[in-house]
Design an enzyme around this catalytic site. Structure first.
Site, short mmCIF file in Angstrom:
data_model
loop_
_atom_site.label_atom_id
_atom_site.label_comp_id
_atom_site.label_asym_id
_atom_site.label_seq_id
_atom_site.Cartn_x
_atom_site.Cartn_y
_atom_site.Cartn_z
N ASP A 162 46.12 37.27 91.27
CA ASP A 162 47.63 38.83 90.81
C ASP A 162 48.53 39.03 91.69
O ASP A 162 49.79 38.69 90.90
CB ASP A 162 46.95 39.89 90.02
CG ASP A 162 46.28 39.29 89.07
OD1 ASP A 162 45.06 38.04 88.77
OD2 ASP A 162 45.41 40.79 88.56
N GLU A 385 33.08 40.67 95.18
CA GLU A 385 34.60 39.75 94.09
C GLU A 385 34.82 39.25 94.82
O GLU A 385 35.45 37.88 94.31
CB GLU A 385 35.51 40.67 93.59
CG GLU A 385 36.78 40.38 92.79
CD GLU A 385 37.12 41.53 92.11
OE1 GLU A 385 38.43 41.24 91.39
OE2 GLU A 385 37.32 42.83 92.90
#
Length: 420
Positions: A162, A385
């Site tokens: 992102d 993550e």
């Protein structure tokens, strides 16, 4: 050593089960409460280690959200959840299920081959069912996200990376002054220092608002796009996907006409991403032709796509040399490096895996080393993550599906050699 691996296997399987929502998997509780496209494909690989039928169900449900034009959305909103923004009310899309209006890297195409190879008898029916939808997704990419053969993103979220530094120049050209007010929910779950900035988010939401105004109509969105960047992640994962779909078609007698042409186009497009100034593949801003000048983990996906380049191996050595846990999302030498801010420095198990798989397939010793590094990272620091590439400190969401899947499908096999 076997006892350590068995315990990590157990924990990884428990994470997969905890994040299972009955046929599809969420990345982690709270932060990501829906089905994400490439997360889901990695989840399928994880399930294949202990429940192959459930693995196929993951892919089938992902494709149940495919649009008529062939696009497979990056999020499927199966159940309402007020803890996530932007939700389906913001996207206002027109697909068969509530969804976002953009896509993500098509790793599901290649992972379908891996599932089939692991259990051909179980996989033949789902491959036959999914073959045409997978082909239509490829054609959508080539129709609406292709420039000179390279595959582009029309929103940073499409890349899966992102807030990568690759998009800085292109994003700076967007003026989000009229974006209005909105409430981010990601910061309810993760510290702001680990997430994209408000300036990033203003532009993300501005692009979503533009898509909504245009009804997510691909021909309209293609007119004077404010953001369009040719991306190594998209180009090399689609290239690999086409190769693997050809393989599946040949094994099962399914139609592959045209796919070799598509592959040749992608191979030519990849060369438009080679930036000799950095000795690696790089993102290219389609609107002004400029390279981003960014050494990222995506710069080294060419081996996964099927292209070997000796000079790239030298660059990889330089990027990995100062770090113990694999390929960072931005090279340590880059002045924009931020070790805990999402895709601006942290190391990610999923990209380690894709880069490592490609290296191993070409016989590069760095592939086995990268697998061992990732095994040590997860064994020492858990199933986060992403991780600080300097010391492995966990960051982002915890109990993360795709990190568990990476362990089960790939990294766990590197633990014993790394420690022996």
């Amino acid at each position: 050593m076997q006892a350590i691996r068995d315990e990590l296997d157990r924990r990884a399987i428990q994470i997969m089960r905890d994040n299972d929502r009955g046929g599809y998997t969420i990345p982690t509780h709270g932060l990501y409460p829906y089905q994400w496209n490439w997360d889901s494909a990695f989840a399928a690989l994880g399930f294949a280690a202990f429940d192959p039928a459930r693995a196929w169900r993951e892919i089938e449900i992902l494709f149940s959200g495919q649009w008529l034009d062939g696009m497979v959305p990056h999020i499927l909103f199966h159940r309402p959840d007020p803890g996530y923004f932007p939700g389906p009310d913001v996207w206002q899309c027109r697909g068969p299920l509530p969804s976002s209006g953009i896509t993500q890297p098509p790793v599901a195409l290649s992972f379908a081959r891996r599932l089939y190879e692991a259990a051909p008898a179980l996989g033949e029916v789902p491959v036959r069912m999914l073959f045409d939808p997978m082909r239509r997704w490829i054609q959508w990419f080539l129709a609406w996200r292709q420039d000179r053969g390279a595959i582009c993103i029309a929103h940073p979220w499409e890349s899966g990376r992102d807030n990568a530094a690759d998009w800085d120049r292109a994003m700076a050209a967007i003026d989000p002054a009229d974006v209005g007010s909105y409430e981010r929910r990601d910061l309810d779950h993760v510290h702001a220092a680990m997430r994209p900035t408000k300036d990033d988010y203003d532009r993300y939401i501005w692009l979503v608002q533009r898509g909504r105004r245009l009804g997510w109509h691909a021909p309209s969105l293609a007119v004077d796009p404010p953001f369009l960047v040719a991306d190594p992640t998209m180009t090399f994962t689609l290239m690999r996907g086409v190769r693997d779909l050809i393989w599946l078609g040949e094994r099962l007698g399914l139609p592959t006409a045209g796919l070799m042409h598509d592959l040749a186009m992608l191979e030519q497009g990849a060369e438009t991403l080679w930036n000799p100034a950095i000795g690696a593949y790089d993102s290219r801003n389609v609107l002004d032709g400029a390279f981003s000048g960014t050494l990222s983990n995506a710069s080294f996906l060419s081996w996964y796509g099927g292209i070997d380049r000796p000079e790239l191996a030298r660059t990889l050595e330089e990027v990995m040399a100062p770090l113990p846990y694999g390929v960072p999302s931005l090279a340590l030498q880059d002045e924009r490096f931020d070790p805990r801010r999402y895709w601006r420095g942290p190391v990610w198990g999923v990209l380690n895996m894709l880069v490592g798989m490609g290296l191993e397939e070409f016989g590069h010793p760095r592939g086995a080393a990268l697998r061992a590094m990732t095994a040590r990272l997860i064994a020492s620091h858990g199933f986060a993550e992403y991780f600080d590439p300097r010391d492995g400190a966990p960051a982002g969401g915890g109990s993360f599906t795709w990190t568990a899947a990476v362990w089960l499908a790939w990294a766990g096999q590197g633990l014993a050699p790394a420690e022996g």
